[in-house]
Design a protein around this motif. Structure first.
Motif, PDB file in Angstrom:
ATOM      1  N   THR A 371       3.709  10.675  -3.061  1.00 58.19           N
ATOM      2  CA  THR A 371       4.822  10.760  -2.697  1.00 58.19           C
ATOM      3  C   THR A 371       4.648   9.774  -1.292  1.00 58.19           C
ATOM      4  N   ASP A 372       3.681   9.264  -0.273  1.00 58.42           N
ATOM      5  CA  ASP A 372       3.586   8.379   0.587  1.00 58.42           C
ATOM      6  C   ASP A 372       2.796   8.319   0.605  1.00 58.42           C
ATOM      7  N   TRP A 373       2.147   6.520   1.206  1.00 63.79           N
ATOM      8  CA  TRP A 373       1.091   6.874   2.447  1.00 63.79           C
ATOM      9  C   TRP A 373       1.016   5.601   2.739  1.00 63.79           C
ATOM     10  N   GLN A 374       0.421   5.588   3.935  1.00 58.32           N
ATOM     11  CA  GLN A 374      -0.610   4.454   4.548  1.00 58.32           C
ATOM     12  C   GLN A 374      -2.103   4.624   4.916  1.00 58.32           C
ATOM     13  N   LYS A 375      -1.727   2.644   5.191  1.00 55.46           N
ATOM     14  CA  LYS A 375      -3.258   2.617   5.272  1.00 55.46           C
ATOM     15  C   LYS A 375      -3.111   3.375   7.246  1.00 55.46           C
TER      16      LYS A 375
END
Length: 437
Positions: A371-375
């Motif tokens: 539902t969401d992600w970040q490096k």
């Protein structure tokens, strides 16, 4: 002479989702509260509706909805329903809706009223040019190429992903158990052979033990089972170097996904292989040979051998064997790189009790959506926080509590049948409270 595949490794590969059928003992209690409805101060807006076929009006299960220019997304449930929660500062963005074999649709969020939204998608028919059709006459070579290009086509950075995970257990068609969790996943690059890490943020559950017919069914593997369905990151669980040659590959009619031309490759185990292997379809991008989606099953014709792969523990006098083991994994595109976005696993077991006339049928489903992600630049997961690959989610969950926490998180919209089951469990719980007063 029958040729055997590398079956010694198969239990390791497939038992990532094991099932324990245990006799209940003692008094089992329901969870404390179930889906309590409370007013939560919202810093986000909800968009609720259905995605359907424009002609047949049938529901499109597992369609993906993504807020453009963000990593926020969700998927529709088996009834085509969705609930997408968008932070207030993003409500002027557009939303992309995509589904396997249908034309992608982009809608401004400002055009939607938030409730009873109906999104119609049109089926896509792709006619590939003769050049594209003849580019790969060998379906096996195309699959090997797709697996080999994972470093080029998929996320190449460490990534922390937020995911919603759900497990359900049904006895025949009636719901008996529901467990849900929000997890964070520390994903290594697709080029890395390291296993991903999972941290449990919050989990909740509800179980009606009366429907389990003296059996407590536990699903081992939890979120890891969903991750291992990613055949690009974890090819060893289906297409390792040994068993890749134990499959027959062939081309099916090409299609289109997200306005991209896609090869469709069918695969099944060779007729001279006796052990249970997989069969299904792979959807591979025509231009860069990325695997976009995979839908496959385990061959369970040999029930006894298939049972050895899944059933970890069972009571004496009980025979358990699977009648279905179905898998699906979908990938999403961000900045010209693909990443795991959603997977769904469904296992159906028939349980025969010695001396009983009728058998029982249990269906265990698990699904997980990013539902969401970040490096991420570093691994912030401590060893104590990290779940084991053998985790049983229902043992970690502690009831349907803390509704304020769940308010802002995107989840897979509950099916009507699940809502109905929980409502009935609530009534039984209230009745028990009255009887004990």
């Amino acid at each position: 002479m029958k040729i055997k595949n590398n079956f010694a490794q198969a239990p390791i590969q497939l038992r990532m989702m094991c099932v324990a059928f245990l006799l209940l003992s003692g008094t089992q209690l329901f969870s404390n509260t179930m889906f309590q409805k409370q007013t939560v101060v919202q810093a986000f807006k909800e968009y609720r509706g259905t995605v359907i076929d424009s002609k047949s009006k049938s529901a499109l299960a597992f369609a993906t909805l993504n807020v453009n220019d963000t990593n926020i997304s969700t998927v529709t449930n088996s009834d085509g329903e969705f609930l997408l929660k968008v932070p207030s500062d993003l409500i002027n963005n557009e939303m992309t809706i995509s589904f396997l074999g249908y034309q992608t649709k982009i809608i401004p969020l400002s055009n939607l009223n938030g409730e009873d939204i109906q999104i119609l998608l049109e089926e896509s028919v792709m006619q590939l040019s003769e050049v594209k059709i003849n580019a790969h006459k060998d379906a096996r070579s195309l699959v090997k190429l797709a697996l080999a290009k994972k470093s080029e086509n998929y996320l190449d950075k460490e990534t922390v992903m937020t995911a919603f995970y759900r497990e359900t257990i049904k006895k025949r068609r009636r719901n008996a158990s529901l467990s849900e969790a929000i997890v964070e996943i520390y994903r290594h690059p697709y080029s890395s052979s390291k296993t991903d890490k999972v941290k449990l943020i919050k989990a909740r559950k509800s179980t009606d033990y009366n429907r389990l017919d003296t059996l407590a069914i536990k699903l081992q593997g939890g979120p890891f089972s969903a991750l291992y369905a990613d055949v690009i990151k974890y090819p060893q669980y289906i297409f390792n170097d040994v068993n890749l040659f134990n499959y027959d590959f062939s081309f099916d009619k090409a299609t289109e996904i997200n306005n991209r031309a896609v090869y469709v490759v069918k695969f099944k185990q060779r007729p001279d292989i006796v052990e249970p292997m997989h069969y299904g379809k792979l959807y591979i991008d025509v231009e860069n040979y990325s695997l976009i989606s995979a839908i496959y099953n385990l061959n369970v014709e040999n029930g006894e051998m298939a049972a050895e792969l899944f059933v970890k523990k069972k009571p004496i006098g009980v025979t358990v064997y699977p009648t279905e083991a179905a898998y699906r994994v979908d990938y999403r595109l961000k900045d010209d790189q693909w990443y795991y976005g959603y997977s769904n696993i469904q296992l159906t077991f028939k349980v025969n009790w010695r001396g009983r006339l009728f058998n029982s049928v249990y269906t265990l489903s698990s699904e997980m959506a990013i539902t969401d992600w970040q490096k991420s630049l570093d691994d912030g997961f401590t060893r104590k926080e990290t779940l084991r690959p053998s985790v049983i989610l229902s043992d970690e969950a502690s009831g349907f509590s803390d509704p304020r926490f769940w308010g802002e998180y995107n989840i897979i919209e509950p099916e009507k049948s699940i809502e109905s089951a929980i409502e009935k469990i609530n009534k039984q719980l209230e009745k028990r409270k009255v009887d004990n007063q």
